[in-house]
Scaffold this motif. Structure first.
Motif, mmCIF file in Angstrom:
data_model
loop_
_atom_site.group_PDB
_atom_site.id
_atom_site.type_symbol
_atom_site.label_atom_id
_atom_site.label_comp_id
_atom_site.label_asym_id
_atom_site.label_seq_id
_atom_site.Cartn_x
_atom_site.Cartn_y
_atom_site.Cartn_z
ATOM 1 N N VAL A 1 -6.651 -0.351 3.661
ATOM 2 C CA VAL A 1 -5.778 0.492 4.479
ATOM 3 C C VAL A 1 -6.266 1.917 4.325
ATOM 4 N N ALA A 2 -6.433 2.611 5.432
ATOM 5 C CA ALA A 2 -6.939 3.982 5.394
ATOM 6 C C ALA A 2 -5.947 4.909 4.711
ATOM 7 N N SER A 3 -6.440 6.033 4.264
ATOM 8 C CA SER A 3 -5.585 7.079 3.705
ATOM 9 C C SER A 3 -5.461 8.207 4.723
ATOM 10 N N GLY A 4 -4.596 9.144 4.428
ATOM 11 C CA GLY A 4 -4.436 10.271 5.328
ATOM 12 C C GLY A 4 -3.280 10.093 6.283
ATOM 13 N N VAL A 5 -3.296 10.876 7.326
ATOM 14 C CA VAL A 5 -2.214 10.871 8.314
ATOM 15 C C VAL A 5 -2.457 9.757 9.329
ATOM 16 N N PRO A 6 -1.481 8.869 9.536
ATOM 17 C CA PRO A 6 -1.658 7.793 10.514
ATOM 18 C C PRO A 6 -1.852 8.340 11.927
ATOM 19 N N ARG B 1 -4.104 -0.477 10.386
ATOM 20 C CA ARG B 1 -3.200 -1.038 9.378
ATOM 21 C C ARG B 1 -2.296 0.049 8.809
ATOM 22 N N LEU B 2 -2.857 1.218 8.565
ATOM 23 C CA LEU B 2 -2.062 2.342 8.074
ATOM 24 C C LEU B 2 -0.935 2.664 9.049
ATOM 25 N N THR B 3 -1.263 2.720 10.312
ATOM 26 C CA THR B 3 -0.264 3.027 11.329
ATOM 27 C C THR B 3 0.792 1.935 11.422
ATOM 28 N N TYR B 4 0.357 0.685 11.345
ATOM 29 C CA TYR B 4 1.302 -0.433 11.419
ATOM 30 C C TYR B 4 2.274 -0.416 10.243
ATOM 31 N N LEU B 5 1.769 -0.208 9.038
ATOM 32 C CA LEU B 5 2.645 -0.169 7.867
ATOM 33 C C LEU B 5 3.634 0.990 7.956
ATOM 34 N N HIS C 1 0.819 -1.213 0.000
ATOM 35 C CA HIS C 1 0.000 0.000 0.000
ATOM 36 C C HIS C 1 0.852 1.263 0.000
ATOM 37 N N GLY C 2 1.930 1.235 -0.767
ATOM 38 C CA GLY C 2 2.783 2.403 -0.913
ATOM 39 C C GLY C 2 3.861 2.541 0.143
#
Length: 231
Positions: A115-120, A140-144, A76-77
């Protein structure tokens, strides 16, 4: 008992929520990694949404791969430069089969999940015995981000390093890596112990893992590389 095995075989204390109608999102009231310090809120998981709308689940067969130490992988980038994670659609939580064979391994990064977008939001705890499948898209965003930023940030809640540790634990126990790779994995566990040694649960689980590796080599008479495991 090892942390990911406890999550699998804990019976009624930690139920298998993969096939339930709702999920539990645990939000910590303290940074201490303890089950008594979490409140719970129900939410639907991505897979449940697929099932509810008549789509079949895709994890019938293990197709995940282990990303070797030093190998890059992007999810996811987010580029995880030094590997040491499992990535794929499905990896069983029970390598030897059994009632939990259809449950995804907690450590598995599944690109098909949202996975969410934006600021973790780096203050989102994962609760006790987290699973990548069960956590929310924002988590998930924060974990990645934690993985991609070097797996060293101690300001994140303990659930994130634990979730990463589950993969190291599984690799050392279930996959029988080469001696050369095992040396690198042991060194990584020791690095995490130095960073998160303030957390007694992490120290206990990592000690059990290192003891297991040492005992395995004592039984098989195969030297555990050039690393003194518990020192």
């Amino acid at each position: 008992m090892f942390s990911w095995l406890k999550r699998i075989f804990s019976g009624s204390e930690i139920p298998d929520t993969t096939n339930e109608a709702t999920r539990k999102e645990t939000i910590a009231s303290s940074s201490t990694h303890s089950p008594s310090l979490h409140t719970q809120h129900a939410f639907l998981n991505d897979e449940e949404k697929l099932e509810r709308y008549g789509q079949s689940r895709s994890h019938k067969k293990d197709d995940a791969r282990w990303v070797l130490p030093g190998e890059k992988v992007t999810a996811h980038g987010f580029e995880i430069a030094d590997g040491m994670v499992y990535v794929g659609n499905f990896l069983t939580a029970a390598p030897n089969g059994g009632w939990n064979a259809d449950t995804p391994a907690p450590c598995l990064i599944r690109p098909s999940l949202k996975v969410a977008s934006g600021v973790p939001q780096t203050n989102l705890d994962l609760g006790y015995w987290p699973s990548y499948t069960d956590i929310t898209p924002h988590q998930r965003l924060t974990y990645l981000l934690w993985l991609a930023s070097g797996k060293s940030d101690t300001s994140y809640p303990m659930g994130y390093p634990f979730l990463y540790f589950y993969g190291l634990e599984r690799r050392l126990i279930a996959d029988s890596p080469s001696i050369d790779e095992e040396v690198l994995l042991i060194a990584e566990v020791k690095r995490l112990r130095e960073l998160f040694g303030h957390n007694s649960s992490f120290v206990n689980y990592s000690t059990e893992l290192l003891n297991f590796v040492e005992m395995k080599h004592a039984v098989t008479d195969v030297p555990p590389g050039n690393v003194t495991i518990l020192k």
